[in-house]
Enzyme design. Sequence first.
Site, mmCIF file in Angstrom:
data_model
loop_
_atom_site.group_PDB
_atom_site.id
_atom_site.type_symbol
_atom_site.label_atom_id
_atom_site.label_comp_id
_atom_site.label_asym_id
_atom_site.label_seq_id
_atom_site.Cartn_x
_atom_site.Cartn_y
_atom_site.Cartn_z
ATOM 1 N N GLU A 97 -16.809 2.630 20.701
ATOM 2 C CA GLU A 97 -15.546 3.340 20.913
ATOM 3 C C GLU A 97 -15.770 4.646 21.649
ATOM 4 O O GLU A 97 -15.024 5.010 22.557
ATOM 5 C CB GLU A 97 -14.851 3.606 19.575
ATOM 6 C CG GLU A 97 -13.366 3.980 19.719
ATOM 7 C CD GLU A 97 -13.110 5.446 20.027
ATOM 8 O OE1 GLU A 97 -12.017 5.767 20.528
ATOM 9 O OE2 GLU A 97 -13.991 6.288 19.777
ATOM 10 N N GLU A 98 -16.819 5.347 21.277
ATOM 11 C CA GLU A 98 -17.056 6.675 21.862
ATOM 12 C C GLU A 98 -17.579 6.585 23.298
ATOM 13 O O GLU A 98 -17.760 7.609 23.961
ATOM 14 C CB GLU A 98 -18.022 7.488 20.988
ATOM 15 C CG GLU A 98 -17.534 7.736 19.554
ATOM 16 C CD GLU A 98 -16.332 8.684 19.444
ATOM 17 O OE1 GLU A 98 -15.748 9.030 20.482
ATOM 18 O OE2 GLU A 98 -15.992 9.047 18.306
ATOM 19 N N ASP A 141 -19.637 3.713 15.560
ATOM 20 C CA ASP A 141 -20.476 4.561 16.418
ATOM 21 C C ASP A 141 -19.974 6.000 16.351
ATOM 22 O O ASP A 141 -18.823 6.259 15.979
ATOM 23 C CB ASP A 141 -20.496 4.062 17.868
ATOM 24 C CG ASP A 141 -19.142 4.165 18.568
ATOM 25 O OD1 ASP A 141 -18.106 3.913 17.914
ATOM 26 O OD2 ASP A 141 -19.103 4.496 19.765
HETATM 27 N N1 BES Z 1 -10.806 9.105 16.967
HETATM 28 C C1 BES Z 1 -10.863 9.568 18.307
HETATM 29 C C2 BES Z 1 -9.507 9.637 18.975
HETATM 30 C C3 BES Z 1 -8.527 10.582 18.378
HETATM 31 C C4 BES Z 1 -8.907 11.815 17.902
HETATM 32 C C5 BES Z 1 -7.225 10.239 18.319
HETATM 33 C C6 BES Z 1 -7.996 12.669 17.343
HETATM 34 C C7 BES Z 1 -6.312 11.091 17.791
HETATM 35 C C8 BES Z 1 -6.693 12.300 17.290
HETATM 36 C C9 BES Z 1 -11.778 8.674 19.106
HETATM 37 O O1 BES Z 1 -12.966 8.387 18.441
HETATM 38 C C10 BES Z 1 -12.170 9.365 20.377
HETATM 39 O O2 BES Z 1 -12.861 10.331 20.313
HETATM 40 N N2 BES Z 1 -11.757 8.822 21.494
HETATM 41 C C11 BES Z 1 -12.214 9.266 22.756
HETATM 42 C C12 BES Z 1 -11.978 8.129 23.696
HETATM 43 C C13 BES Z 1 -12.892 8.048 24.850
HETATM 44 C C14 BES Z 1 -14.339 8.183 24.519
HETATM 45 C C15 BES Z 1 -12.652 6.784 25.640
HETATM 46 C C16 BES Z 1 -11.448 10.492 23.184
HETATM 47 O O3 BES Z 1 -10.275 10.670 22.838
HETATM 48 O O4 BES Z 1 -12.061 11.313 23.845
HETATM 49 MN MN MN Z 2 -12.625 7.874 16.528
HETATM 50 MN MN MN Z 3 -14.308 10.183 18.687
#
Ligand code: BES
Ligand code: MN
Ligand code: MN
Length: 456
Positions: free
Chosen positions: A153-154, A88
């Site tokens: 995930e998002e 996603d």
């Molecule tokens: N891939 C990211 C998380 C991430 C980004 C980790 C850069 C380390 C470095 C993930 O898809 C993301 O965006 N996670 C969200 C989590 C939330 C929606 C629960 C975030 O970090 O905002």
């Molecule tokens: Mn991600």
């Molecule tokens: Mn993300």
Amino acid sequence: MNDIIDFIQTNRDRYVAELTQYLAIPSISALPEHKGDVQRCAEYSAAEMTRIGLEHVHVVETTGHPIVYGDWLHAEGAPTILLYGHYDVQPVDPLDLWETPPFEPTVRDGHIFARGAVDDKGQVFAHLKAIEAHMQKTGRLPVNLKVVLEGEEEVGSESLAPYIRANAEQLKADMVLISDTEMFDRGVPSICYGLRGLAYLQIDVRGTKGDLHSGTFGGAVANPANVLAHIIAQLKDKSGNIKIPGFYDDVRPLREEERNEFKRLPFDEVGYRKMLGAPRLAGEKDYSVLERVWARPTLDVNGLLAGFTGTGAKTVLPAKAMAKVSMRLVPDQDPVTIAALFEAYVKKIAPKSVEVTVTNLHGGKPWMTDFDNPYVAAAGRAIELGFGKRPVFTREGGSIPIVADFQAVLQAPVVLFGFGLPDDATHAPNEKFTLDQFFGGILASAFLYQEVAGVR
Ligand code: BES
Ligand code: MN
Ligand code: MN
């Protein structure tokens, strides 16, 4: 391995063409109007997994978006890797800032631009291509592999956590592998050993039953926009300290050795500031930039809505105001506890002249691991083989809430093996994946499967 490497080197154009198709599916999990596209992306992922030779591939329907599972379990005696990723993507707004449309992937100057290019479809795809290369050249994989892809995930992984708990036996593995993070920098491969957690809440303030003429009624009732601004102003003090009582109670202080490790990393503060286009960096004065984003908690308004925002002036008292507020958490803060502290504090400081509702939207635990294990060592060798340099060890400011669940339920080390770059513009317009990172990622993944086979 030589055959496999040659195969990868000669298939680059095909990889880009296929990735383009994958990225063209607008699998935005947050928007209901894209539900069908998210479903289609799940099915596309499943078909690709079957095509490259995975078995037992199926799409698991959930109350939200589907989970895709597939495996290959014929490497008797070898370790088992559980590969996780998400198909996603984030919404694309503001659309007018994209140089080319987000779902018409375009290659420019050695980068592929599209929503999801690096977060996380491109990184997932790199693994699928590494698996394909092994299968094509040797008819097998050096390890046992279970692949789990999710479509939420998002938006907080609501279906995946219960799925992992319910299928703990089926998902059992020696190592959990995730490529959903960044490298420290171009030419500086890294392995990430810590992520921040998250508590995400919404504040709704209601003043009256409808909007009012600001002349007729102004002065007699509270204005929800003013009240909300005042509430927000009381969440942090001038130096950036979060004022919610108890907020810092469980924050694990940075160890001196860790601070020294951070200082050794080749961090270019001026380049960082320029990349972000900020007049000046800001943050807690006793902490370095890396410490602020990797190891300190935050509180940020992510969105604000109130009153008249069109061109010109309208004399009105808005009936309602709304703010979305997120807090990044560090070990050992707990998102449930923090959400409760936040709600209690906001309710306490809110005046009686308005009605305030606080809603907990989602959260995730912070995560940190000990990187002294043979799987991390194998990943380190693989990333060196793929990118030509030894990795550094980093933490990251982002969150992947499911990581803590994987570690708790499967009791297996999690390895964050990311190929993104800091300027990839994830969640923003013109997200990109640098093609050299994509190809390096395919190579590194192919090596990783080989390196992990030797662990035991
Ligand atoms: N891939 C990211 C998380 C991430 C980004 C980790 C850069 C380390 C470095 C993930 O898809 C993301 O965006 N996670 C969200 C989590 C939330 C929606 C629960 C975030 O970090 O905002
Ligand atoms: Mn991600
Ligand atoms: Mn993300």
